[in-house]
Design a protein around this motif. Structure first.
Motif, PDB file in Angstrom:
ATOM      1  N   ASN A 127       0.830  -1.207   0.000  1.00 30.68           N
ATOM      2  CA  ASN A 127       0.000   0.000   0.000  1.00 30.68           C
ATOM      3  C   ASN A 127       0.866   1.260   0.000  1.00 30.68           C
ATOM      4  O   ASN A 127       0.590   2.218  -0.727  1.00 30.68           O
ATOM      5  N   ILE A 136       0.714   3.692  -3.317  1.00 29.93           N
ATOM      6  CA  ILE A 136       0.179   5.040  -3.086  1.00 29.93           C
ATOM      7  C   ILE A 136       1.290   6.084  -3.179  1.00 29.93           C
ATOM      8  O   ILE A 136       1.080   7.188  -3.688  1.00 29.93           O
ATOM      9  N   GLU A 139      -2.874   8.801  -3.939  1.00 27.63           N
ATOM     10  CA  GLU A 139      -4.071   8.176  -3.379  1.00 27.63           C
ATOM     11  C   GLU A 139      -5.294   8.591  -4.192  1.00 27.63           C
ATOM     12  O   GLU A 139      -5.721   9.741  -4.169  1.00 27.63           O
ATOM     13  N   THR A 171      -5.741   3.561  -7.532  1.00 30.51           N
ATOM     14  CA  THR A 171      -4.680   2.941  -6.729  1.00 30.51           C
ATOM     15  C   THR A 171      -5.250   2.212  -5.518  1.00 30.51           C
ATOM     16  O   THR A 171      -4.736   1.158  -5.123  1.00 30.51           O
TER      17      THR A 171
END
Length: 230
Positions: free
Chosen positions: A181, A185, A190, A194
């Motif tokens: 993550n 990101i 963000e 994504t």
């Protein structure tokens, strides 16, 4: 012995990533689509703080979860027999047993919740002792109560290695998901795209815990019968 079981599960998981992704991805996409349509489960205020929960989104996601887990169990059993299935062939047997799956997962969640009221460790122990139940429900055609009882009995001999492997695999999934993550990101920013990508990857990573439970079940139980062809 404990690390050996985890290594075996990791090998099984890595070897069959494509077949597992075939089942995990559609349910991740379905969950994301529901939240786009109905709103996210967690509702944030203008300042970014959590102000509440979307009851409808949460309820639907909780209803989908047993079906997703059931389809994954069918796929795991099919892989074990050397014949991975397509998505529909995995979903149909789980859908046919959906009311029983729902009841089983509800009772498991209730038992684990009681453990949470005591301490963290009892909740994990209860989950480990009952995690064979969905396998017995789908692959042994047992009822919810019978599957829970059988799971508790079958997991007795391996409860501590099973518990530790579930914890280790869960921590590994959490760590890998956090890294993925952060990387995705960080590179792409963000946004909805994504977040969907990270959700798909996290969903695939989470199947490792199911693989661990399945591998222990195959050792604690007689070899599972291949699900009938639809």
């Amino acid at each position: 012995m404990i690390l050996q079981r985890l290594k075996e599960s990791l090998y099984f998981w890595r070897r069959h990533l494509a077949a597992l992704f075939l089942v995990s991805a559609p349910f991740t996409l379905l969950g994301e689509a529901l939240q786009w349509l109905l709103g996210p489960v967690i509702v944030n205020g203008a300042d970014g703080k959590v102000v509440g929960f979307n009851a409808l989104s949460m309820a639907l996601l909780l209803l989908i979860r047993p079906l997703a887990e059931g389809a994954l169990i069918v796929q795991l059993a099919s892989i074990q027999h050397g014949r991975p299935r397509g998505l529909l062939a995995c979903v149909l047997p789980a859908l046919a047993r959906f009311p029983f799956l729902l009841a089983t997962y509800f009772m498991m969640a209730l038992a684990v919740s009681v453990g949470w009221m005591l301490l963290f460790f009892p909740a994990l122990w209860i989950y480990a002792r009952l995690c064979f139940a969905p396998f017995r429900l789908l692959l042994r055609n047992e009822g919810p109560l019978q599957s829970l009882q059988s799971a508790f009995e079958r997991s007795s001999a391996c409860q501590w290695p099973l518990l530790l492997n579930l914890v280790l695999s869960g921590l590994l999934v959490f760590a890998l998901a956090a890294v993925v993550n952060s990387l995705v990101i960080g590179l792409l920013g963000e946004n909805a795209g994504t977040l969907l990508v990270t959700g798909l990857i996290t969903g695939l990573l989470a199947t490792l815990v199911n693989v661990v439970a399945f591998r222990f079940w195959t050792l604690a139980d007689e070899p599972p019968a291949a699900p009938a062809r639809d």
